[in-house]
Design a protein around this motif. Sequence first.
Motif, PDB file in Angstrom:
ATOM      1  N   SER A  16       0.828  -1.205   0.000  1.00 35.02           N
ATOM      2  CA  SER A  16       0.000   0.000   0.000  1.00 35.02           C
ATOM      3  C   SER A  16       0.861   1.253   0.000  1.00 35.02           C
ATOM      4  CB  SER A  16      -0.920  -0.001   1.223  1.00 35.02           C
ATOM      5  OG  SER A  16      -0.158  -0.002   2.421  1.00 35.02           O
ATOM      6  N   THR A  17       2.126   1.106   0.432  1.00 33.88           N
ATOM      7  CA  THR A  17       3.059   2.237   0.466  1.00 33.88           C
ATOM      8  C   THR A  17       4.109   2.128  -0.632  1.00 33.88           C
ATOM      9  OG1 THR A  17       2.801   2.413   2.873  1.00 33.88           O
ATOM     10  CG2 THR A  17       4.726   3.483   1.896  1.00 33.88           C
ATOM     11  N   GLU A  37       4.999   0.190  -4.068  1.00 35.26           N
ATOM     12  CA  GLU A  37       4.370  -0.633  -5.093  1.00 35.26           C
ATOM     13  C   GLU A  37       5.329  -1.655  -5.695  1.00 35.26           C
ATOM     14  OE1 GLU A  37       3.039   2.275  -7.841  1.00 35.26           O
ATOM     15  OE2 GLU A  37       1.852   3.370  -6.340  1.00 35.26           O
TER      16      GLU A  37
END
Length: 244
Positions: free
Chosen positions: A116-117, A119
């Motif tokens: 989510s932070t 990729e």
Amino acid sequence: MTMAATYARRLGLVAVSGTVYAGAVYLGLQLYGGDRKGQSGQRDSEDELKSFVWDPRRTNTFQKIAYRYDDEIEKDEFVMGINLLRRALLYFHAKGNVLEVGAGTARNLPYYPGKSTVEHIMLTDSSDKMLLRAKEKLGDMSKDERQRFSVMVADAANLRGFGENSFDTIVDTFGLCSFDDPVAVLKELKRVCKPDGKILLLEHGRSKSYSGLSDYLDKHAERHAKVSDHMLTSSFSFGATFYF
């Protein structure tokens, strides 16, 4: 937990890590320091002055020690809090599409934030054998997590495979001392980093605040490089630390 408490906790983690590292450096200098002759280099022949600081055979050295590199430095990194520094650097700053240069055996692998932070992470190094160890570590991860990573043999001073402004974050941990031309590397990192991106460096270098320590490191750089070269290429280990 309040926002203030969260930031205080994070600041404490960074402060503790820095203190541990500085203490280990000081202790190492006290234990292994001392004046030695021949600091500027040694003669390989009457016409040639060999310097272990400016040694163009670095990649060959890492090729030789790839499969025992982690074992050689694991204990030292734990004692000095290096793993905490790696974790803090990546947790607080890495995001988006990431390039790591001088990735070696992927010692930063466990510390990248979730997808989510971050990729995607491209791991690069000039030593294919070091990267083979990195691939082995990736093989131990779940398929979903492993898909975020790519591995590529590349010269950090000539990243011709990547265009300008390609990455949100670029990571280099303890790599500048292993590059033949660190200035060229830094220029390449700037070229491939997006204008609003970050170049994250976890390095040892000269200190303006502790000039005595910097002078000591300069004076003994040749001896340290020579000893490290011997320890890296020999068939035995003294538990060498490679960060002084």
